[in-house]
Motif scaffolding. Structure first.
Motif, short mmCIF file in Angstrom:
data_model
loop_
_atom_site.label_atom_id
_atom_site.label_comp_id
_atom_site.label_asym_id
_atom_site.label_seq_id
_atom_site.Cartn_x
_atom_site.Cartn_y
_atom_site.Cartn_z
N GLN A 1 0.80 -1.22 0.00
CA GLN A 1 0.00 0.00 0.00
C GLN A 1 0.83 1.27 0.00
O GLN A 1 0.33 2.33 -0.38
CB GLN A 1 -0.95 -0.02 1.20
N TRP B 1 -0.67 -9.66 2.53
CA TRP B 1 -1.39 -9.94 1.29
C TRP B 1 -0.55 -10.04 0.01
O TRP B 1 -1.11 -10.38 -1.04
CB TRP B 1 -2.53 -8.93 1.06
N ASN C 1 -1.74 -10.80 8.41
CA ASN C 1 -2.74 -9.77 8.60
C ASN C 1 -4.09 -10.23 8.05
O ASN C 1 -4.22 -10.49 6.86
CB ASN C 1 -2.34 -8.48 7.87
N GLU C 2 -5.08 -10.34 8.94
CA GLU C 2 -6.48 -10.55 8.55
C GLU C 2 -6.74 -11.77 7.67
O GLU C 2 -7.16 -11.64 6.52
CB GLU C 2 -7.03 -9.29 7.85
N ILE D 1 -10.11 -11.72 5.77
CA ILE D 1 -10.20 -10.92 4.54
C ILE D 1 -9.45 -11.63 3.40
O ILE D 1 -9.93 -11.69 2.27
CB ILE D 1 -9.66 -9.49 4.77
N TYR E 1 -12.18 -12.46 0.67
CA TYR E 1 -12.08 -11.50 -0.44
C TYR E 1 -11.16 -12.03 -1.54
O TYR E 1 -11.33 -11.70 -2.71
CB TYR E 1 -11.60 -10.13 0.05
N ASN F 1 -9.07 -9.47 12.09
CA ASN F 1 -10.04 -8.37 12.10
C ASN F 1 -11.41 -8.93 12.40
O ASN F 1 -11.60 -10.15 12.47
CB ASN F 1 -10.03 -7.62 10.77
N ASP G 1 -15.85 -7.49 12.85
CA ASP G 1 -16.89 -6.56 13.26
C ASP G 1 -17.60 -7.15 14.48
O ASP G 1 -17.55 -8.36 14.69
CB ASP G 1 -17.93 -6.40 12.15
N ASN H 1 -7.55 -5.91 14.51
CA ASN H 1 -7.93 -4.84 13.59
C ASN H 1 -9.43 -4.66 13.70
O ASN H 1 -10.19 -5.64 13.65
CB ASN H 1 -7.59 -5.21 12.14
N TYR I 1 -12.78 -1.88 12.70
CA TYR I 1 -13.26 -0.66 12.07
C TYR I 1 -14.73 -0.35 12.37
O TYR I 1 -15.09 0.78 12.64
CB TYR I 1 -13.07 -0.73 10.54
N TRP J 1 -18.67 0.74 3.76
CA TRP J 1 -18.72 -0.36 4.73
C TRP J 1 -18.38 0.06 6.16
O TRP J 1 -18.43 -0.76 7.07
CB TRP J 1 -17.82 -1.52 4.29
N GLU K 1 -4.96 -2.04 14.09
CA GLU K 1 -5.46 -1.10 13.08
C GLU K 1 -6.80 -0.55 13.55
O GLU K 1 -7.65 -1.32 14.01
CB GLU K 1 -5.72 -1.77 11.72
N TRP L 1 -4.74 3.30 11.73
CA TRP L 1 -4.65 3.00 10.30
C TRP L 1 -5.12 4.23 9.57
O TRP L 1 -6.28 4.58 9.70
CB TRP L 1 -5.52 1.80 9.88
N GLU M 1 -5.51 1.84 -1.45
CA GLU M 1 -6.53 1.14 -0.69
C GLU M 1 -7.11 -0.01 -1.54
O GLU M 1 -8.30 -0.08 -1.80
CB GLU M 1 -7.58 2.15 -0.22
N TRP M 2 -6.23 -0.90 -1.96
CA TRP M 2 -6.60 -2.14 -2.63
C TRP M 2 -7.58 -1.92 -3.79
O TRP M 2 -7.29 -1.11 -4.66
CB TRP M 2 -7.13 -3.15 -1.60
N PHE N 1 -7.32 6.82 4.29
CA PHE N 1 -7.36 6.47 5.71
C PHE N 1 -6.23 7.14 6.49
O PHE N 1 -6.07 6.89 7.68
CB PHE N 1 -7.19 4.95 5.88
C1 PNW Z 1 -7.89 -3.67 6.39
N1 PNW Z 1 -14.17 -4.78 5.53
O1 PNW Z 1 -8.69 -4.40 5.49
C2 PNW Z 1 -6.47 -3.90 5.92
O2 PNW Z 1 -5.66 -4.53 6.87
C3 PNW Z 1 -5.79 -2.69 5.38
O3 PNW Z 1 -4.75 -3.06 4.51
C4 PNW Z 1 -6.81 -1.78 4.73
O4 PNW Z 1 -6.21 -0.70 4.08
C5 PNW Z 1 -7.74 -1.31 5.83
O5 PNW Z 1 -8.36 -2.38 6.48
C6 PNW Z 1 -8.81 -0.36 5.35
O6 PNW Z 1 -9.68 -0.98 4.45
C7 PNW Z 1 -10.05 -4.45 5.55
O7 PNW Z 1 -14.78 -4.74 4.43
C8 PNW Z 1 -10.75 -4.47 4.36
O8 PNW Z 1 -14.82 -4.92 6.61
C9 PNW Z 1 -12.10 -4.58 4.36
C10 PNW Z 1 -12.79 -4.67 5.56
C11 PNW Z 1 -12.11 -4.64 6.75
C12 PNW Z 1 -10.74 -4.53 6.75
#
Ligand code: PNW
Length: 494
Positions: free
Chosen positions: A26, A130, A175-176, A179, A183, A241, A243, A316, A318, A359, A386, A436, A443-444, A452
């Motif tokens: 990134q 990733w 990491n995650e 995801i 994904y 990560n 929710d 992580n 969010y 999201w 994060e 983060w 951002e992918w 962010f």
């Molecule tokens: C994380 N969702 O990914 C990653 O660790 C980071 O690289 C990324 O930049 C950051 O979150 C922000 O997106 C996620 O859809 C991607 O819930 C998607 C989700 C959660 C975390």
């Protein structure tokens, strides 16, 4: 409009760590510099038609050529720690255990680590964020080949421990994994982009990838513990990560069960094998049947042997959602435990204000609940590895507007208050917080369109400009820690 709760700047412990996080693909750029091999992200971001908003990480923030400047930024933000990821194909361009090592890649991370330590910023390294070496995907299907992937990952991990472990004292393997698996192998919006519509088997691939991650993690933990930890004295774990899920209808038994099940399908999928050393959650076994791989007796003994070595929980986080039990049969490739995910409840009330990405809603109350859920289930000190958000409309702003990131400041403030309450009112052990991200970055699948960062990056000039939130974090942390001395310490378990 509903009244907005104030940020209270509640206390945090004096030894609580403030950091910021990034990931190699990134921010680094330098995609073809100094002998780096291609990763699955170099391929994925160049596909036609584009699956990454017509953008790629060839240059990104050009961090590869701007380490000195970026460490100066961190210092000005008062960061005590920096979480970055190591690009596997920079160190081993082809990735495999019998492939050559690229000393220039090693030198890049040595320079970064030494500069961090010179500023008293602790390096926290993630081995896999990733960017799998492309060659390993091509050679044997990458994560879909568990024994090959495991052997190559452990070889790469050993290289990192032996070259950087004299100075890196906190390691994160993956990491995650959630995801990566869903994904990368179900929706296909992240590399390697597998999905049913691309002709892949999305019923089983996500769970096979997840299985490989869990067993490769455990093998790397075992290698660290048996060959390095005694003299290097660092710690190692994984980052999950997740929710928090609230029941859509609090009065519905089915929705309450759906919310719990959704978290087990999300977090328990990886957390139970890694931190408890046990099989996948029972609800996954029951509902997924033969879609879910089996652990052999040897696998289970590796998991139970390594579980206690994971000395912290990397979290992580969010946002949160409502969970509603589906009534019909699940889709044949269902990943949720037959749960519908919604941003509002049965009365139509939204779970929280929307940020700059669809999201992510501000859900600090649910964050506190999730901290409790994880603490009760896994009993490990937690690092928030994060947390952050983009402000609404941020990508359309001028730099002058973007640096006044009040929405992000409030998000950070509320989430830090939630941590304080979890610590002092609930007795949860939380030891650090990594924003983060250190800077706006790739951002992918959204390309550079979602920001962010606590630092603005102009992707034409690559000029960095601190946002106000960077200094808010520095200042609020100081203030919160000065209060902590006087805060009552309640319900703190032994
Ligand atoms: C994380 N969702 O990914 C990653 O660790 C980071 O690289 C990324 O930049 C950051 O979150 C922000 O997106 C996620 O859809 C991607 O819930 C998607 C989700 C959660 C975390």
């Amino acid at each position: 409009a509903a009244p907005r709760a104030p940020v209270l700047d509640l206390p945090l412990p004096k030894d609580f760590v403030l950091g910021a996080a990034t990931a190699a693909y990134q921010i680094e750029g330098g995609a073809f510099q100094d002998g780096k091999g291609p990763s699955i992200w170099d391929e994925f971001s160049h596909l036609e038609p584009s699956r990454t908003s017509n953008e790629n990480g060839d240059v990104a923030c050009d961090h590869y050529n701007r380490v000195a400047e970026d460490v100066e930024l961190m210092k000005s933000y008062g960061l005590q720690a920096y979480r970055f990821s190591i690009c596997w194909s920079r160190l081993i361009p082809l990735g495999g255990r019998n492939d050559p090592i690229n000393e220039k890649g090693i030198a890049f991370y040595n320079n970064l680590i030494d500069r961090l330590l010179a500023q008293n910023i602790q390096p926290v390294a993630t081995l896999y964020h990733w960017d799998l070496p492309l060659e390993l995907q091509k050679r044997y299907g990458g994560m879909l080949n568990t024994p090959q992937f495991q052997a190559d990952f452990v070889n790469y991990a050993r290289l990192c421990f032996s070259r950087f472990g004299d100075r890196v004292k906190q390691w994160i393997t993956f990491n995650e994994p959630y995801i990566i698996s869903t994904y990368g192998f179900h929706s296909g919006i992240l590399a390697p982009g597998h999905s049913t519509s691309m002709g892949n088997d999305s019923r089983t691939e996500p769970f096979r990838a997840g299985h490989s991650i869990i067993l490769s993690h455990a093998a790397a933990v075992k290698a660290y513990a048996s060959e390095f930890q005694l003299h290097q004295t660092g710690s190692i774990s994984i980052v999950l990560n997740g929710d928090y899920y609230e029941p859509y209808d609090i009065l519905s038994e089915a929705d309450r069960a759906a919310a719990q099940r959704r978290m087990e399908f999300y977090i328990g999928w990886f957390g139970d094998p890694v931190y408890l050393g046990t099989d996948y959650p029972a609800c996954m076994r029951k509902r997924l049947g033969s879609r879910l791989p089996e652990f052999t007796a040897a696998d289970l003994s590796l998991l139970s042997e390594t579980a206690p070595i994971n000395s912290f929980y990397g979290m992580n986080h969010y946002t949160s959602q409502y969970a509603r039990a589906r009534t019909g049969d699940p889709e044949e490739d269902d990943m949720t435990g037959n749960v519908e995910e919604l941003p509002y409840d049965i009365d139509g009330v939204e779970i929280g204000p929307l940020s700059g990405v669809s999201w992510l809603r501000v859900t600090d109350v649910q964050f506190r609940k999730l901290l409790n859920w994880i603490w009760v289930r896994y009993q490990r000190p937690i690092y928030i590895t994060e947390n952050g958000c983009p402000c609404p409309g941020e990508n359309d702003m001028t730099v002058k507007e973007a640096v006044n990131d009040d929405f992000r400041i409030r998000y950070f403030g509320l989430y830090l208050d939630a941590i304080s309450r979890a610590i002092y009112e609930d007795g949860v052990k939380v030891q650090g917080y990594y924003a983060w991200s250190l800077m706006d970055n790739f951002e992918w699948s959204a390309g550079y369109g979602i920001r962010f960062g606590i630092t603005h990056v102009d992707f034409k000039t690559l000029i960095r400009t601190p946002k106000r939130s960077a200094f808010y974090l520095r200042d609020t942390m100081k203030q919160r820690k000065s209060k902590a001395a006087h805060a009552p310490s309640m319900n703190v378990p032994a």
